[in-house]
Design an enzyme around this catalytic site. Structure first.
Site, mmCIF file in Angstrom:
data_model
loop_
_atom_site.group_PDB
_atom_site.id
_atom_site.type_symbol
_atom_site.label_atom_id
_atom_site.label_comp_id
_atom_site.label_asym_id
_atom_site.label_seq_id
_atom_site.Cartn_x
_atom_site.Cartn_y
_atom_site.Cartn_z
ATOM 1 N N GLU A 114 66.244 48.049 59.068
ATOM 2 C CA GLU A 114 64.913 48.086 60.030
ATOM 3 C C GLU A 114 65.015 46.699 60.809
ATOM 4 O OE1 GLU A 114 64.036 50.806 57.262
ATOM 5 O OE2 GLU A 114 64.800 48.898 56.805
ATOM 6 N N HIS A 184 54.809 55.050 50.817
ATOM 7 C CA HIS A 184 54.749 56.024 51.787
ATOM 8 C C HIS A 184 53.338 56.365 52.540
ATOM 9 C CE1 HIS A 184 58.613 56.480 50.224
ATOM 10 N NE2 HIS A 184 59.101 56.665 51.302
#
Length: 380
Positions: A114, A184
């Site tokens: 990321e 998540h």
């Protein structure tokens, strides 16, 4: 610890009142199991497209995002889309078909990094490209936190406007999905709302998603665009197929009312629609529902005007209570609308605990928790 205690008390109070129920397939199961499966559901209410935006097509939320990126890639030859697995369509299928249409030089996969994705996007934007980066889950954006906060947000300022990376948009799915648990299901918008130089946007449905994404990509500031992933397939609307934009930093009043101002964004808007209806039907209370849409910079004026009319404010979001963006709204409204307030401002948010798995229905600010807060503020 206060959040843990509150959650424990809530669980105990519910479990004590859950009777056994017979299972339609034989045996039995507790009402807790039934509640646990159903409590986090929501009713999606589709928006109607503007007649001014022309021809429409039925799309879900991820298809509307694909459509927006298709328009950008077609109209802007400098635009590129990149991230983990986007060349294959992405884990949520938001980029399906774009690599085949525009080639692997403009729609491509990146390594699982990321920090590398956002750092690369900053470089692309600084070099003159329109960079559209995807972070696979908002929960995993934190390795890129330094790049966004210390590089993207400050690039223009520290160079005296000689250089900028304003053509960077970072997309990321966020929020509860029913079974995501710790890694998540998080809502992380408040982390970035603290950072001057960034814009933070969260849509509530397909029409909004397409128009806000087009505006975000074309905005000359780096934008973090969070997409409520539970709505990717559940939210379906007639979306204009042409090119249109929805202005950033302009909240929308979805329902006008006179008694209580109710503010939310993203998925929570659909929960609050139910709450407003319940308030009207059961309490005779008229709610003014506002979708903030842009978290930073947020539309203070629309909220101020509403609160000065109603005298009451309820804010709800999935992120934790402490440090959530609702605290910023509450503080700012108290500062500017103090003499108009008829009751303490109420916040209904996620508890101050890590996001749970099987207890997700108790964690979320569902319509029942929001309704209780609305009853309290209405009768104060």
């Amino acid at each position: 610890m206060a959040g843990v205690r509150e959650l424990t008390k809530l669980l105990k109070s519910h479990l004590l009142h859950f009777p056994r129920k017979s299972h339609p397939l034989g045996g039995s199961r507790s009402a807790f199991q039934t509640y646990g499966r159903c409590a986090s559901t929501l009713t999606f209410v589709p928006d109607s497209p503007s007649p001014l935006d022309g021809e429409t097509q039925k799309m879900n939320l991820f298809q509307s995002l694909t459509n927006a990126m298709d328009i950008i890639l077609d109209s802007d030859p400098t635009s590129v889309v990149f991230g983990e697995d986007v060349a294959f369509g992405g884990v949520f299928r938001c980029t399906v078909g774009l690599k085949d249409k525009y080639g692997k030089d403009r729609v491509f996969n990146t390594p699982l990094s990321e920090q590398g994705i956002v750092g690369f996007g900053i470089g692309m934007a600084a070099a003159g490209a329109t960079a559209i980066a995807e972070i696979q889950f908002a929960d995993y954006i934190f390795p890129a936190f330094d790049q966004l906060v210390n590089e993207a947000a400050k690039f223009r300022y520290r160079s005296g406007n000689l250089f900028n990376c304003g053509s960077l948009t970072v997309r990321a799915p966020c929020g509860a999905v029913g079974h995501g648990a710790h890694y998540h299901s998080q809502s992380v918008e408040s982390f970035f709302a603290h950072v001057p130089g960034l814009k933070v946007v969260i849509p509530r449905g397909p029409i909004q998603a397409k128009g806000l994404l087009l505006s975000s990509i074309r905005d000359k500031n780096p934008v973090v665009f969070f997409e409520p992933k539970i709505l990717y397939r559940q939210a379906v609307e007639e979306v204009p197929v042409g090119d249109y934009e929805i202005p950033l930093s302009e909240a929308e009043i979805l329902e006008e009312g006179s008694d209580v101002t109710v503010v939310g964004w993203g998925t929570q808007i659909h929960v609050l629609r139910d709450v407003c209806k319940m308030a009207k039907d059961q309490l005779g209370v008229s709610c003014e529902l506002i979708d903030l849409r842009t978290i930073l910079p947020w539309d203070e004026d629309t909220v101020f005007k509403s609160v000065m009319k109603t005298g009451r404010l309820l804010i709800a979001h999935e992120a934790t209570l402490t440090g959530g963006f609702g605290a910023e709204i509450s503080s700012t409204v108290q500062e500017h609308c103090f003499l108009s307030l008829e009751a303490p401002i109420q916040r209904v948010c996620g508890w101050d605990t890590p996001f749970p798995h099987i207890f997700e229905p108790f964690y979320l600010p569902d319509k029942w928790r929001c309704f209780e807060a609305l009853k309290k503020i209405s009768s104060y």
